[in-house]
Design an enzyme around this catalytic site. Structure first.
Site, PDB file in Angstrom:
ATOM      1  N   CYS A 296      44.792 -12.761   2.762  1.00 34.68           N
ATOM      2  CA  CYS A 296      45.532 -13.974   2.412  1.00 34.68           C
ATOM      3  C   CYS A 296      45.151 -14.536   1.047  1.00 34.68           C
ATOM      4  CB  CYS A 296      45.323 -15.040   3.488  1.00 34.68           C
ATOM      5  SG  CYS A 296      45.910 -14.534   5.120  1.00 34.68           S
TER       6      CYS A 296
ATOM      7  N   HIS B  48      48.062 -21.441   0.512  1.00 28.57           N
ATOM      8  CA  HIS B  48      48.473 -20.266   1.279  1.00 28.57           C
ATOM      9  C   HIS B  48      49.140 -20.738   2.556  1.00 28.57           C
ATOM     10  CE1 HIS B  48      48.487 -16.795   3.803  1.00 28.57           C
ATOM     11  NE2 HIS B  48      47.493 -17.238   4.550  1.00 28.57           N
TER      12      HIS B  48
ATOM     13  N   ASN C  63      53.804 -16.668   7.908  1.00 26.97           N
ATOM     14  CA  ASN C  63      52.644 -16.299   7.091  1.00 26.97           C
ATOM     15  C   ASN C  63      52.876 -14.896   6.542  1.00 26.97           C
ATOM     16  OD1 ASN C  63      50.184 -15.452   6.068  1.00 26.97           O
ATOM     17  ND2 ASN C  63      48.977 -16.292   7.755  1.00 26.97           N
TER      18      ASN C  63
END
Length: 336
Positions: A115, A263, A293
């Site tokens: 990530c 993020h 995500n």
């Protein structure tokens, strides 16, 4: 020493929209349960058999970023590709991207920082440009995750979160020392590596051949595992720390932030950070509601969309921040 700036941005997501109600038809879940825990309403998944891959999505995002940058393909000096879902186990997607875009035989670096991948890639590009080694660097974050998820009730706590997509940026030399990437800040804590991980293949010497030989329908080692509450608690702490670190390094205050692009891990995390820093809705951009995500792709997708919507203007202070598997976390402070 030179300065680096983001000269062009682009993103691509598959057309196939998968809503929470769609998932409820194959998993014991519902829209309320997913939104309450993650804020996600829908995500994009490729259509199996479409030929779409991590690299093809990265190529489409890159083409947009290059066109917008005003930099010709011939002037791209280097490629940095961030992903946890490459087309092949090896080689990495960077070289495939180089071939399909018709770039010169420039170097291609593949990085695995999950990530935090895009911010890590930006940091590497920033250092190469500041030292004068390269002038124009293409960085990409792309993920095809839908085909590797446990799309059953057993895997619902993880599988409802992730989506597919790609984002890209052209990082170029900037002569104005007051504009561009001011600083980047990178961290890791491997002590908690298994709290958000995929253990197979490779873990403890167990390889694909072993998985096939065992043919165990209950084997979950090749599906993503996440200790959700533990990850959440760590994320809110590390997000706060690394944002503060970046501001202090540049003698800036929270009130100087014009746009925070976190993020897109969980809307609840973003909202927690927004409240902690006292930022308004106009100072934070989230799109996890419609894309889920997308791991290494989430920040460049969100950054591109925020810029396209006119939410980022020349002179704005933009902060990127990420936290994810590893654990790794990172931030970038940018004067647009």
């Amino acid at each position: 020493m030179f300065q680096s700036r983001i000269a062009g941005l682009g993103y691509f997501v598959p057309e196939n929209i998968v809503t929470n109600d769609d998932l409820s038809k194959i998993i014991d879940t519902n829209d309320e349960w997913i939104q309450e825990r993650t804020g996600i309403q829908e995500r994009r998944h490729i259509v199996k058999g479409s030929g779409e891959t991590t690299t093809t999505m990265g190529i489409k995002a890159s083409q947009i970023a290059i066109e917008r940058s005003g930099v010709s393909k011939e002037d791209i000096d280097f490629i940095i590709f961030a992903t946890i879902s490459p087309d092949y186990y090896f080689p990495g997607p960077g070289v495939i991207l180089q071939k399909e875009l018709g770039l010169r035989t420039v170097g291609a670096l593949d990085i695995r920082n999950q990530c935090s991948g895009f911010v890590y890639a930006l940091s590497i590009a920033d250092q190469y440009i500041k030292t004068g080694m390269y002038k124009n660097i293409l960085i990409v974050g792309s993920e095809l995750q839908s085909i590797g998820l446990d799309m059953t009730t057993r895997g619902r706590s993880v599988s409802v979160i992730f989506g597919d997509g790609a984002g890209a940026a052209v990082i170029s030399r900037e002569e104005n020392p007051d504009k561009g990437v001011l600083s980047t800040h990178l961290h890791s804590e491997g002590e908690h590596a298994k709290e958000l991980s995929v253990l197979a293949p490779g873990m403890g010497g167990r390889w694909v051949t072993d998985i096939l030989a065992d043919n165990d329908p209950n084997d979950e080692s090749y599906f993503p595992y996440m200790n959700g509450q533990f990850v959440f608690k760590n994320a809110v702490v590390r997000f706060s720390e690394v944002i503060h670190e970046g501001l202090v390094a540049n003698n800036l205050k929270v009130s100087d932030i014009d746009m925070l692009i976190p993020h897109q891990a969980n809307l609840r995390i973003s909202q927690f950070i927004q409240k902690k820093f006292g930022l308004s809705d106009d100072q934070v951009f989230n799109n996890i509601q419609k894309f889920g995500n997308t791991t290494a792709a989430s920040i460049p997708i969100a950054l591109t969309e925020a810029w396209e919507l006119g939410k980022i203007k020349s002179g704005d202070l933009v902060v990127l921040a990420a936290f994810g598997s590893g654990f790794t976390w990172a931030s970038a402070i940018i004067r647009w």
